[in-house]
Scaffold this motif. Structure first.
Motif, PDB file in Angstrom:
ATOM      1  N   MET A  82      -3.679 -10.142  15.485  1.00 38.47           N
ATOM      2  CA  MET A  82      -2.555  -9.633  14.707  1.00 38.47           C
ATOM      3  C   MET A  82      -2.828  -8.170  14.330  1.00 38.47           C
ATOM      4  O   MET A  82      -3.937  -7.846  13.908  1.00 38.47           O
ATOM      5  N   PRO A  83      -1.822  -7.275  14.485  1.00 40.96           N
ATOM      6  CA  PRO A  83      -2.085  -5.882  14.100  1.00 40.96           C
ATOM      7  C   PRO A  83      -2.472  -5.796  12.625  1.00 40.96           C
ATOM      8  O   PRO A  83      -1.948  -6.542  11.796  1.00 40.96           O
ATOM      9  N   SER A  84      -3.369  -4.861  12.350  1.00 41.23           N
ATOM     10  CA  SER A  84      -3.918  -4.716  10.997  1.00 41.23           C
ATOM     11  C   SER A  84      -2.830  -4.522   9.925  1.00 41.23           C
ATOM     12  O   SER A  84      -2.969  -4.970   8.801  1.00 41.23           O
ATOM     13  N   LEU A  85      -1.736  -3.838  10.309  1.00 33.63           N
ATOM     14  CA  LEU A  85      -0.693  -3.563   9.315  1.00 33.63           C
ATOM     15  C   LEU A  85       0.044  -4.820   8.870  1.00 33.63           C
ATOM     16  O   LEU A  85       0.774  -4.812   7.886  1.00 33.63           O
ATOM     17  N   LYS A  86      -0.119  -5.901   9.629  1.00 33.45           N
ATOM     18  CA  LYS A  86       0.581  -7.152   9.272  1.00 33.45           C
ATOM     19  C   LYS A  86      -0.276  -8.047   8.387  1.00 33.45           C
ATOM     20  O   LYS A  86       0.182  -9.085   7.920  1.00 33.45           O
ATOM     21  N   ILE A  87      -1.538  -7.670   8.211  1.00 34.41           N
ATOM     22  CA  ILE A  87      -2.443  -8.548   7.460  1.00 34.41           C
ATOM     23  C   ILE A  87      -2.525  -8.121   5.997  1.00 34.41           C
ATOM     24  O   ILE A  87      -2.970  -7.010   5.697  1.00 34.41           O
ATOM     25  N   PRO A  88      -2.081  -8.988   5.087  1.00 30.08           N
ATOM     26  CA  PRO A  88      -2.144  -8.611   3.672  1.00 30.08           C
ATOM     27  C   PRO A  88      -3.573  -8.643   3.160  1.00 30.08           C
ATOM     28  O   PRO A  88      -4.453  -9.250   3.778  1.00 30.08           O
ATOM     29  N   PRO A  89      -3.835  -7.972   2.044  1.00 27.75           N
ATOM     30  CA  PRO A  89      -5.183  -8.031   1.468  1.00 27.75           C
ATOM     31  C   PRO A  89      -5.480  -9.432   0.937  1.00 27.75           C
ATOM     32  O   PRO A  89      -4.560 -10.212   0.692  1.00 27.75           O
ATOM     33  N   ASP A  90      -6.783  -9.730   0.754  1.00 25.85           N
ATOM     34  CA  ASP A  90      -7.154 -11.003   0.140  1.00 25.85           C
ATOM     35  C   ASP A  90      -6.682 -11.031  -1.309  1.00 25.85           C
ATOM     36  O   ASP A  90      -6.398  -9.994  -1.896  1.00 25.85           O
ATOM     37  N   LYS A  91      -6.708 -12.230  -1.865  1.00 27.34           N
ATOM     38  CA  LYS A  91      -6.190 -12.435  -3.225  1.00 27.34           C
ATOM     39  C   LYS A  91      -6.826 -11.488  -4.261  1.00 27.34           C
ATOM     40  O   LYS A  91      -6.154 -10.960  -5.133  1.00 27.34           O
ATOM     41  N   HIS A  92      -8.133 -11.277  -4.149  1.00 26.88           N
ATOM     42  CA  HIS A  92      -8.812 -10.478  -5.177  1.00 26.88           C
ATOM     43  C   HIS A  92      -9.101  -9.047  -4.724  1.00 26.88           C
ATOM     44  O   HIS A  92      -9.887  -8.348  -5.344  1.00 26.88           O
ATOM     45  N   GLU A  93      -8.441  -8.658  -3.634  1.00 27.32           N
ATOM     46  CA  GLU A  93      -8.717  -7.344  -3.074  1.00 27.32           C
ATOM     47  C   GLU A  93      -7.747  -6.297  -3.642  1.00 27.32           C
ATOM     48  O   GLU A  93      -6.539  -6.522  -3.668  1.00 27.32           O
ATOM     49  N   PHE A  94      -8.299  -5.144  -4.024  1.00 28.11           N
ATOM     50  CA  PHE A  94      -7.453  -4.022  -4.441  1.00 28.11           C
ATOM     51  C   PHE A  94      -7.021  -3.253  -3.199  1.00 28.11           C
ATOM     52  O   PHE A  94      -7.794  -3.078  -2.275  1.00 28.11           O
ATOM     53  N   GLU A  95      -5.788  -2.791  -3.209  1.00 31.66           N
ATOM     54  CA  GLU A  95      -5.332  -1.903  -2.122  1.00 31.66           C
ATOM     55  C   GLU A  95      -4.507  -0.769  -2.694  1.00 31.66           C
ATOM     56  O   GLU A  95      -3.698  -0.971  -3.598  1.00 31.66           O
ATOM     57  N   ILE A  96      -4.737   0.412  -2.135  1.00 32.40           N
ATOM     58  CA  ILE A  96      -3.790   1.514  -2.346  1.00 32.40           C
ATOM     59  C   ILE A  96      -3.400   2.042  -0.977  1.00 32.40           C
ATOM     60  O   ILE A  96      -4.258   2.348  -0.146  1.00 32.40           O
ATOM     61  N   SER A  97      -2.097   2.080  -0.730  1.00 30.24           N
ATOM     62  CA  SER A  97      -1.565   2.676   0.491  1.00 30.24           C
ATOM     63  C   SER A  97      -0.766   3.900   0.093  1.00 30.24           C
ATOM     64  O   SER A  97       0.094   3.821  -0.782  1.00 30.24           O
ATOM     65  N   LEU A  98      -1.056   5.035   0.730  1.00 29.52           N
ATOM     66  CA  LEU A  98      -0.292   6.260   0.478  1.00 29.52           C
ATOM     67  C   LEU A  98       0.472   6.620   1.749  1.00 29.52           C
ATOM     68  O   LEU A  98      -0.118   6.728   2.825  1.00 29.52           O
ATOM     69  N   PHE A  99       1.778   6.795   1.607  1.00 27.23           N
ATOM     70  CA  PHE A  99       2.643   7.117   2.745  1.00 27.23           C
ATOM     71  C   PHE A  99       3.244   8.507   2.559  1.00 27.23           C
ATOM     72  O   PHE A  99       3.634   8.872   1.449  1.00 27.23           O
ATOM     73  N   GLY A 100       3.373   9.256   3.663  1.00 29.01           N
ATOM     74  CA  GLY A 100       4.052  10.544   3.602  1.00 29.01           C
ATOM     75  C   GLY A 100       4.367  11.041   4.997  1.00 29.01           C
ATOM     76  O   GLY A 100       3.502  11.037   5.872  1.00 29.01           O
ATOM     77  N   PRO A 101       5.631  11.478   5.216  1.00 28.13           N
ATOM     78  CA  PRO A 101       6.018  11.968   6.547  1.00 28.13           C
ATOM     79  C   PRO A 101       6.009  13.504   6.650  1.00 28.13           C
ATOM     80  O   PRO A 101       6.375  14.050   7.683  1.00 28.13           O
ATOM     81  N   GLY A 102       5.635  14.228   5.594  1.00 26.71           N
ATOM     82  CA  GLY A 102       5.690  15.690   5.611  1.00 26.71           C
ATOM     83  C   GLY A 102       6.537  16.203   4.461  1.00 26.71           C
ATOM     84  O   GLY A 102       6.282  17.262   3.907  1.00 26.71           O
ATOM     85  N   VAL A 103       7.569  15.458   4.112  1.00 29.59           N
ATOM     86  CA  VAL A 103       8.327  15.671   2.872  1.00 29.59           C
ATOM     87  C   VAL A 103       8.626  14.279   2.343  1.00 29.59           C
ATOM     88  O   VAL A 103       9.440  13.559   2.923  1.00 29.59           O
ATOM     89  N   GLY A 104       7.968  13.890   1.279  1.00 31.96           N
ATOM     90  CA  GLY A 104       8.157  12.539   0.729  1.00 31.96           C
ATOM     91  C   GLY A 104       6.825  11.883   0.436  1.00 31.96           C
ATOM     92  O   GLY A 104       5.818  12.186   1.103  1.00 31.96           O
TER      93      GLY A 104
END
Ligand SMILES: [Zn+2]
Length: 357
Positions: free
Chosen positions: A1-23
């Motif tokens: 399964m691609p990595s982007l489809k796998i949610p973190p474990d129950k006790h795992e912290f995640e921060i995802s930062l998204f940006g396309p150049g403006v935003g």
């Protein structure tokens, strides 16, 4: 399964930062399947807020999104918020307390008549919460300032570190003077936005702290901007391991005391570039300065895109109409940090990359 489809474990912290150049958009997993979204931008390939696409991709149930926080009302931070509020219908909307004031309500009202004033998306978001049930409206909206706990669970806390009391008072005076001149509402909308930006301190478990800098800038006044945050009495005196760099890496938001007093050595510094404007961010000197503070600097995409490879004739014609030619790369970049058993793992997607001096 691609990595982007796998949610973190129950006790795992995640921060995802998204940006396309403006935003800019931040997605947080705070344990126990609790998700919080800070700011929003649109993925041009799908037309959706990127947070929605990302969470849907991992099959996160809509009621797991607890809060949608708008750090300030610039369009590069709130595009698509109204759609997020519609989809995540049990999530509350968290806004700077500045937005509760009459002066800002006037700005929002003005944007009904005057498109492009800079508060359009925010008006749409507030309209989503407006409908029939007035009690419901109250429950879904929270206004915050320094010292307010925004989120609390057994694993995590989000604490608001700005705006300060003094910033609020001052910005109201500035805004009302600008509104009075009538012509300058647009300037009023953009002028004070960074000033009243919501910065956040996240404590996860007992060993991880994260600082989200929004677009907060420096000022000479000790009771406003970054110095007020550093000197705030409510601020935990631990140090953060991850820093969402303020104002797209700009020099006007870089307070050296943040690095020395609030961040661990070699903290992860993550940022979204901002390509519009006279001086796209981060500039070359911004990159050098950031790399002098930590070896771990990451950007969601490039400040400038590559020059297009044109043949000479086309090149000559094109140069007649455009001073600087750049290939438009609006792909969404994504930096993801997950913490497993006290170790942090970083993943980079799309044009996201590590910056080196
Ligand atoms: Zn911004």
């Amino acid at each position: 399964m691609p990595s982007l489809k796998i949610p973190p474990d129950k006790h795992e912290f995640e921060i995802s930062l998204f940006g396309p150049g403006v935003g800019e958009c931040i997605v947080l997993h705070l344990g126990d399947g609790h998700w919080v979204i800070v700011d929003s931008c649109i993925d041009r390939t799908t037309g959706n807020p990127v947070a929605l696409d990302y969470l849907e991709g991992m099959s996160v149930a809509p009621d797991r999104v607890k809060q949608i926080i708008v750090s300030h009302w610039h369009n590069d931070h709130c595009a698509g918020v109204s759609k997020l509020l519609q989809y995540y219908s049990t999530a509350s909307l968290v806004l700077s307390v500045a937005l509760r004031a009459t002066e800002f309500r006037q700005l929002i009202a003005a944007s009904r008549m005057e498109i492009g004033i800079g508060t359009d998306e925010l008006r749409l978001a507030l309209d989503v919460l407006r409908p029939s049930n007035r009690i419901g409206i109250q429950e879904r909206r929270t206004f915050v300032l320094c010292g307010k706990v925004v989120f609390q669970s057994s694993h995590a806390q989000i604490l608001c570190l700005s705006p300060s009391d003094r910033t609020i008072g001052r910005s109201f005076v500035e805004i009302s003077s600008l509104i009075e001149t009538g012509q300058q509402r647009k300037r009023a909308a953009s002028h004070s936005s960074n000033d009243v930006a919501v910065t956040l301190w996240i404590q996860f478990g007992d060993g991880l702290a994260v600082l989200l800098g929004s677009d907060l800038e420096k000022t000479n006044d000790k009771e406003r901007g970054w110095v007020a945050v550093v000197e705030s009495k409510v601020r935990p005196k631990t140090k953060a391991k991850i820093f969402k760099v303020a104002h797209h890496g700009s020099d006007n938001a870089d307070e050296s005391r943040v690095w020395s007093e609030m961040l661990e050595q070699n903290a992860y510094a993550i940022l979204t570039p901002y390509r519009l404007g006279v001086k796209p961010l981060p500039s070359e000197s911004d990159r050098i300065r950031l790399c002098s503070q930590t070896a771990e600097v990451y950007a969601t995409t490039h400040t400038h895109t590559a020059k297009p490879d044109l043949n000479k004739t086309v090149d000559r014609v094109a140069r007649g109409v455009a001073k600087s030619l750049r290939r438009l790369d609006s792909r969404m970049g994504h930096i993801r940090l997950r913490r497993k058993a006290s170790e942090i793992f970083i993943e980079l997607f799309g044009p996201a990359h590590k910056i080196s001096a």
